[in-house]
Write an enzyme that holds these catalytic residues in place. Structure first.
Site, PDB file in Angstrom:
ATOM      1  N   ASP A  17      41.987 132.864  37.709  1.00 12.71           N
ATOM      2  CA  ASP A  17      40.906 131.923  37.803  1.00 12.71           C
ATOM      3  C   ASP A  17      41.340 130.889  36.956  1.00 12.71           C
ATOM      4  O   ASP A  17      41.723 131.006  35.817  1.00 12.71           O
ATOM      5  CB  ASP A  17      39.413 132.182  37.595  1.00 12.71           C
ATOM      6  CG  ASP A  17      38.335 131.437  37.941  1.00 12.71           C
ATOM      7  OD1 ASP A  17      38.571 130.568  38.712  1.00 12.71           O
ATOM      8  OD2 ASP A  17      37.362 131.732  37.538  1.00 12.71           O
ATOM      9  N   HIS A  34      46.816 125.003  41.911  1.00 13.57           N
ATOM     10  CA  HIS A  34      47.318 126.251  42.742  1.00 13.57           C
ATOM     11  C   HIS A  34      49.086 126.380  42.767  1.00 13.57           C
ATOM     12  O   HIS A  34      49.247 127.437  42.264  1.00 13.57           O
ATOM     13  CB  HIS A  34      46.799 126.476  44.132  1.00 13.57           C
ATOM     14  CG  HIS A  34      45.192 126.415  43.998  1.00 13.57           C
ATOM     15  ND1 HIS A  34      44.739 127.155  43.546  1.00 13.57           N
ATOM     16  CD2 HIS A  34      44.321 125.579  44.975  1.00 13.57           C
ATOM     17  CE1 HIS A  34      43.266 127.056  43.689  1.00 13.57           C
ATOM     18  NE2 HIS A  34      43.164 126.216  44.649  1.00 13.57           N
ATOM     19  N   LEU A 128      58.504 147.342  39.943  1.00 14.36           N
ATOM     20  CA  LEU A 128      57.071 146.992  39.832  1.00 14.36           C
ATOM     21  C   LEU A 128      56.459 146.801  41.214  1.00 14.36           C
ATOM     22  O   LEU A 128      57.212 146.276  42.151  1.00 14.36           O
ATOM     23  CB  LEU A 128      57.037 145.408  39.239  1.00 14.36           C
ATOM     24  CG  LEU A 128      55.677 144.837  39.080  1.00 14.36           C
ATOM     25  CD1 LEU A 128      54.706 145.272  38.043  1.00 14.36           C
ATOM     26  CD2 LEU A 128      55.949 143.254  38.774  1.00 14.36           C
TER      27      LEU A 128
HETATM   28  C1  FPP Z   1      40.928 130.471  41.326  1.00 18.67           C
HETATM   29  O1  FPP Z   1      41.089 129.308  40.694  1.00 18.67           O
HETATM   30  C2  FPP Z   1      42.253 130.762  42.173  1.00 18.67           C
HETATM   31  C3  FPP Z   1      42.265 130.901  43.578  1.00 18.67           C
HETATM   32  C4  FPP Z   1      41.170 130.838  44.312  1.00 18.67           C
HETATM   33  C5  FPP Z   1      43.558 130.995  44.100  1.00 18.67           C
HETATM   34  C6  FPP Z   1      44.741 131.643  43.235  1.00 18.67           C
HETATM   35  C7  FPP Z   1      46.098 131.413  43.676  1.00 18.67           C
HETATM   36  C8  FPP Z   1      47.139 131.219  43.168  1.00 18.67           C
HETATM   37  C9  FPP Z   1      46.960 131.454  41.440  1.00 18.67           C
HETATM   38  C10 FPP Z   1      48.325 130.892  43.503  1.00 18.67           C
HETATM   39  C11 FPP Z   1      49.085 132.232  43.884  1.00 18.67           C
HETATM   40  C12 FPP Z   1      48.679 131.965  45.546  1.00 18.67           C
HETATM   41  C13 FPP Z   1      49.662 132.501  46.431  1.00 18.67           C
HETATM   42  C14 FPP Z   1      49.184 131.798  47.787  1.00 18.67           C
HETATM   43  C15 FPP Z   1      50.756 133.483  46.394  1.00 18.67           C
HETATM   44  P1  FPP Z   1      39.859 128.343  40.987  1.00 18.67           P
HETATM   45  O2  FPP Z   1      40.260 127.166  42.256  1.00 18.67           O
HETATM   46  O3  FPP Z   1      38.590 128.942  41.514  1.00 18.67           O
HETATM   47  O4  FPP Z   1      39.660 127.448  39.772  1.00 18.67           O
HETATM   48  P2  FPP Z   1      38.447 126.992  38.911  1.00 18.67           P
HETATM   49  O5  FPP Z   1      37.630 127.954  38.691  1.00 18.67           O
HETATM   50  O6  FPP Z   1      39.007 126.255  37.870  1.00 18.67           O
HETATM   51  O7  FPP Z   1      38.040 125.662  40.146  1.00 18.67           O
END
Ligand code: FPP
Length: 238
Positions: A17, A34, A128
């Site tokens: 997150d 992202h 892994l």
């Molecule tokens: C949450 O942060 C994150 C996500 C919903 C997407 C997680 C994806 C990745 C880390 C990239 C890897 C992805 C793939 C496609 C392999 P948020 O957007 O909710 O952050 P915020 O809480 O700061 O808004």
């Protein structure tokens, strides 16, 4: 049966997150966060290989993420396709076996094919297991497991459900990390995290590096896992 020792986690699960906030703080579009999140995931997977962690399970797209703005959703789909093309060869070299966990029905044919191909290419790797939960929800997982037992006319037992869950190929997570400062599970591995140790980090996911991972592992090593027993019982056994 899991043992009470918490010296080193065999299976780490992560709610990645904080990508959006990381980007917003830099006046960048959320998708840039992202993209940086993919870099962080690559670094974390490699660090897990180096530390002898056997399984890493990450929450990349939840069943509820469809409710985000359409451009963010399509951006995440695109990112997944590009990340597969770019990262799979190196992951393969590093001995990582990929599994994609979640409902495939909502995904486009090309994304589905990409996932299947990545799984096939890395199927023999043993260093892994990297489970990428995409279009995944813990409630969906329990419901699909129950539905598959019902369809086969099998009784709904704990053992039966365990075998029908989408992470049946790995033991339950020892350590669940959530970055980004929020302290909730958000419909991640509801069934599998019954006895996982929880660790919440203020670090935003794009900034979660080896030092942050080691801090989580060190915190885990200081925990006493009792699995319902008393502390005295656990200490006597070990
Ligand atoms: C949450 O942060 C994150 C996500 C919903 C997407 C997680 C994806 C990745 C880390 C990239 C890897 C992805 C793939 C496609 C392999 P948020 O957007 O909710 O952050 P915020 O809480 O700061 O808004």
């Amino acid at each position: 049966m899991a043992d009470s020792s918490s010296a080193a986690p065999h299976h780490i699960a992560i709610v990645m997150d904080g990508n959006g906030r990381w980007a917003t703080r830099r006046f960048l579009p959320r998708l840039a966060g992202h993209r940086q999140g993919v870099e962080s995931l690559r670094r974390c997977a490699r660090a897990c290989v180096e530390r002898g962690v056997g399984v890493l399970t990450v929450f990349a797209f939840s069943s509820e993420n469809w409710n985000r703005p359409a451009d963010e959703v399509s951006g995440l789909m695109d990112l997944l396709a590009k990340a597969l093309a770019r990262e799979v060869p190196q992951l393969h070299k590093d001995g990582v076996r990929l599994h994609f966990v979640g409902e495939k029905a909502g995904l486009s044919d090309s994304v589905r094919e990409g996932l299947a191909q990545a799984e096939a290419v890395t199927a023999q790797n043993t260093r892994l297991v990297l489970n990428v939960c995409f279009n995944y929800g813990g409630r969906w997982d329990i419901a699909q497991a129950a539905a598959s037992l019902a369809q086969r006319g099998e009784p709904i037992t704990e053992q039966g459900l365990n075998a029908a869950m989408s992470l049946a190929h790995v033991p339950d997570p020892d350590l669940l990390i959530r970055t980004g400062g929020e302290m909730r599970i958000s419909n991640f591995l509801l069934w599998q995290c019954a006895y996982s140790e929880l660790y919440f980090s203020e670090c935003l996911w794009p900034e979660f590096d080896e030092v942050a991972l080691d801090a989580a592992i060190a915190a885990y090593a200081g925990r006493e896992r009792r699995f319902g027993k008393t502390s005295a019982q656990v200490r006597k056994v070990s």
